[in-house]
Scaffold this motif. Structure first.
Motif, PDB file in Angstrom:
ATOM      1  N   ASP A  60       5.267   8.777   4.585  1.00 21.63           N
ATOM      2  CA  ASP A  60       6.733   8.040   4.294  1.00 21.63           C
ATOM      3  C   ASP A  60       6.057   6.782   4.168  1.00 21.63           C
ATOM      4  N   ILE A  61       5.198   6.306   4.895  1.00 19.22           N
ATOM      5  CA  ILE A  61       4.828   4.970   4.679  1.00 19.22           C
ATOM      6  C   ILE A  61       3.759   4.984   3.216  1.00 19.22           C
ATOM      7  N   GLN A  62       3.305   5.730   2.786  1.00 21.29           N
ATOM      8  CA  GLN A  62       2.614   5.910   1.641  1.00 21.29           C
ATOM      9  C   GLN A  62       3.539   5.842   0.487  1.00 21.29           C
ATOM     10  N   LYS A  63       4.628   6.345   0.669  1.00 20.52           N
ATOM     11  CA  LYS A  63       5.632   6.353  -0.142  1.00 20.52           C
ATOM     12  C   LYS A  63       6.257   4.929  -0.337  1.00 20.52           C
ATOM     13  N   ALA A  64       6.228   4.249   0.873  1.00 21.01           N
ATOM     14  CA  ALA A  64       6.501   2.885   0.730  1.00 21.01           C
ATOM     15  C   ALA A  64       5.722   2.295  -0.172  1.00 21.01           C
ATOM     16  N   LEU A  65       4.283   2.313   0.197  1.00 26.53           N
ATOM     17  CA  LEU A  65       3.434   1.478  -0.896  1.00 26.53           C
ATOM     18  C   LEU A  65       3.683   1.994  -2.008  1.00 26.53           C
ATOM     19  N   LYS A  66       3.845   3.000  -2.669  1.00 24.30           N
ATOM     20  CA  LYS A  66       4.150   3.504  -4.128  1.00 24.30           C
ATOM     21  C   LYS A  66       5.314   2.710  -4.492  1.00 24.30           C
ATOM     22  N   ASN A  67       6.324   2.511  -3.741  1.00 23.75           N
ATOM     23  CA  ASN A  67       7.645   2.169  -4.106  1.00 23.75           C
ATOM     24  C   ASN A  67       7.877   0.384  -3.950  1.00 23.75           C
ATOM     25  N   ASN A  68       6.497   0.044  -3.698  1.00 19.91           N
ATOM     26  CA  ASN A  68       6.456  -1.529  -3.395  1.00 19.91           C
ATOM     27  C   ASN A  68       7.284  -1.972  -2.450  1.00 19.91           C
ATOM     28  N   GLU A  69       7.482  -1.491  -1.409  1.00 20.12           N
ATOM     29  CA  GLU A  69       8.278  -1.710  -0.224  1.00 20.12           C
ATOM     30  C   GLU A  69       7.305  -2.344   0.754  1.00 20.12           C
ATOM     31  N   VAL A  82      -7.985  14.158   6.119  1.00 23.61           N
ATOM     32  CA  VAL A  82      -9.417  13.821   5.582  1.00 23.61           C
ATOM     33  C   VAL A  82      -9.363  13.838   3.933  1.00 23.61           C
ATOM     34  N   GLU A  83      -8.394  14.660   3.393  1.00 22.19           N
ATOM     35  CA  GLU A  83      -8.346  14.759   1.913  1.00 22.19           C
ATOM     36  C   GLU A  83      -7.235  13.655   1.637  1.00 22.19           C
ATOM     37  N   GLN A  84      -7.903  12.622   0.904  1.00 21.57           N
ATOM     38  CA  GLN A  84      -6.922  11.425   0.536  1.00 21.57           C
ATOM     39  C   GLN A  84      -6.305  11.554  -0.804  1.00 21.57           C
ATOM     40  N   ASN A  85      -5.191  11.209  -1.110  1.00 17.97           N
ATOM     41  CA  ASN A  85      -4.541  10.896  -2.367  1.00 17.97           C
ATOM     42  C   ASN A  85      -5.513   9.882  -3.159  1.00 17.97           C
ATOM     43  N   THR A  86      -6.041  10.042  -4.162  1.00 20.54           N
ATOM     44  CA  THR A  86      -6.829   9.022  -4.993  1.00 20.54           C
ATOM     45  C   THR A  86      -5.887   7.637  -5.211  1.00 20.54           C
ATOM     46  N   ASP A  87      -4.779   7.809  -5.089  1.00 18.39           N
ATOM     47  CA  ASP A  87      -3.817   6.426  -5.316  1.00 18.39           C
ATOM     48  C   ASP A  87      -4.051   5.499  -4.006  1.00 18.39           C
ATOM     49  N   PHE A  88      -4.621   5.889  -3.083  1.00 20.44           N
ATOM     50  CA  PHE A  88      -4.878   5.157  -1.939  1.00 20.44           C
ATOM     51  C   PHE A  88      -6.488   4.944  -1.478  1.00 20.44           C
ATOM     52  N   GLN A 202      -5.072   1.884  -4.201  1.00 22.29           N
ATOM     53  CA  GLN A 202      -6.071   1.614  -4.938  1.00 22.29           C
ATOM     54  C   GLN A 202      -6.180   0.503  -6.255  1.00 22.29           C
ATOM     55  N   LYS A 203      -5.192   0.341  -6.877  1.00 20.53           N
ATOM     56  CA  LYS A 203      -5.051  -0.527  -7.965  1.00 20.53           C
ATOM     57  C   LYS A 203      -4.483  -1.953  -7.505  1.00 20.53           C
ATOM     58  N   ASN A 204      -4.476  -1.986  -6.328  1.00 18.71           N
ATOM     59  CA  ASN A 204      -4.000  -3.441  -5.818  1.00 18.71           C
ATOM     60  C   ASN A 204      -5.292  -4.485  -5.393  1.00 18.71           C
ATOM     61  N   ASP A 205      -5.922  -4.709  -6.305  1.00 20.51           N
ATOM     62  CA  ASP A 205      -7.311  -5.485  -6.220  1.00 20.51           C
ATOM     63  C   ASP A 205      -7.186  -6.412  -5.195  1.00 20.51           C
ATOM     64  N   ARG A 206      -6.269  -7.522  -5.311  1.00 16.41           N
ATOM     65  CA  ARG A 206      -6.013  -8.463  -4.425  1.00 16.41           C
ATOM     66  C   ARG A 206      -6.055  -8.228  -2.771  1.00 16.41           C
ATOM     67  N   ILE A 207      -5.273  -7.121  -2.678  1.00 11.50           N
ATOM     68  CA  ILE A 207      -4.974  -6.548  -1.347  1.00 11.50           C
ATOM     69  C   ILE A 207      -6.412  -6.037  -0.704  1.00 11.50           C
ATOM     70  N   VAL A 208      -7.012  -5.038  -1.579  1.00 13.34           N
ATOM     71  CA  VAL A 208      -8.224  -4.571  -1.216  1.00 13.34           C
ATOM     72  C   VAL A 208      -9.332  -5.559  -0.996  1.00 13.34           C
TER      73      VAL A 208
END
Length: 348
Positions: A60-69, A82-88, A202-208
């Motif tokens: 649910d928290i990953q969903k919030a990241l995707k929804n820009n919440e 262990v198996e992570q979604n490549t979006d994160f 992953q795409k949020n370069d500034r936060i990374v």
């Protein structure tokens, strides 16, 4: 302003607030905390093993990241699949607190003090498997809820004792309830236990880039090694798997100890790997030694733990000299996986 997504439990909020302080102190970033009641929090009366695993705490928290919440998510690393979604990404794993488990009881000061058929509260197959191996007459009873709920159930007499993670107890300043810290020889920690991870898109370069400033590399090396182990065995919430890695000799050498248990048969097998040193392999059948010979996974100076004199004799015939015989039997299929695993661990 960085928005921190987190579970809405007292411990999770503490961890989010801790990360907020780190971001302010080391990165000069203002934050706000966005709490969520996750699917895992809604299913507190049943074992997560049958409801989708600990990944329910983070979806649910990953969903919030995707929804820009939220911009980042704070997790206990032992809850992160262990198996992570490549979006994160996990740009930061913070310095590890205590990885160990603790015993909490109203009446008893240690595991040895408990009655022979004592009732132990835990929802962890890893913990129950290791405890039943050493105390086969204990009764394991499901324990769910947040830390306060679990301790209250124990104090009210529903359990003779319960097992919790020391890091969580310390963070909530509830150490007065602890009767015994369980060493890794008694109960090896969970993969990633005691470490906090910070996730973002992953795409949020500034936060990374910001989060990487908080990363504690020695902890990351150890936690990633443990997670590699778990992934190799296909470990998840169903699996009674433990693994604990440490860095030694000026952080140039990693020592890893791993345990796979069978709670039903009350059996346990272990493997060790210390880089540049011999491995220790559990051989529960002659076929395991045959694999060592045929695949050359083991070297002549490696330590082979044999589960019978017959296996030891066979190993000696093939010039394995560092043999140790023990009588406990276990599942050769799991042992075979650990034999293969030792080769993989040699890369660390």
């Amino acid at each position: 302003m960085i928005r921190i997504g987190t579970r809405n439990s007292p411990l999770a909020i503490w961890q989010a607030e801790f990360v907020a302080k780190q971001l302010q102190e080391y990165c000069n970033q203002d934050t706000t905390i966005v709490p969520y009641i996750t699917e895992g929090d809604k299913k507190l009366e049943t074992s997560l093993a049958w409801k989708g695993g600990k990944g329910l705490f983070i979806k649910d928290i990953q969903k919030a990241l995707k929804n820009n919440e939220a911009d980042i998510a704070v997790h206990s690393m032992k809850d992160v699949p262990v198996e992570q979604n490549t979006d994160f990404l996990l740009p930061a794993i913070l310095e590890r607190d205590s990885p160990y488990d603790v015993l909490i009881s109203k009446k008893y000061n240690s595991l040895d003090d408990l009655p022979e058929r004592g009732v132990i509260g835990t929802s962890s197959f890893r913990r129950s498997g290791q405890l039943l191996y050493r105390y086969p007459n204990f009764t394991i009873k499901l324990l769910r809820g947040n830390i306060n709920t679990r301790i209250n159930k124990c104090m009210q007499g529903e359990y003779d004792a319960i097992i919790l993670a020391k890091a969580g107890i310390d963070r909530m300043q509830m150490g007065n309830y602890v009767k015994q810290v369980l060493s890794e020889k008694i109960c090896l920690p969970a993969i990633g236990q005691g470490a906090i991870g910070i996730e973002c898109l992953q795409k949020n370069d500034r936060i990374v880039e910001i989060l990487q400033q908080l990363n504690h590399q020695p902890t990351r090396i150890c936690v990633e090694a443990e997670r590699t182990f778990n992934g190799y065995l296909g470990g998840n919430c169903h699996s009674p798997v433990a693994c604990f890695a440490t860095l030694e000799e000026n952080d140039n050498q990693i020592m890893m100890r791993a345990v796979v248990t069978d709670p039903q048969d009350k059996q346990l097998i272990e493997c060790y790997r210390k880089k540049k040193e011999p491995i220790i392999i559990t051989a529960t059948s002659q076929s395991i030694v045959q694999q060592l010979v045929q695949t050359k996974l083991a070297e002549k100076n490696d330590y082979i733990v044999c589960f019978s004199e017959r296996i030891a004799h066979y190993a000696h015939q093939h010039e394995f000299n560092n043999l140790h015989i023990i009588s406990k039997a276990t599942h050769s299929s799991l042992a075979a996986k650990l034999v293969e695993l030792n080769q993989k661990l040699s890369n660390y």
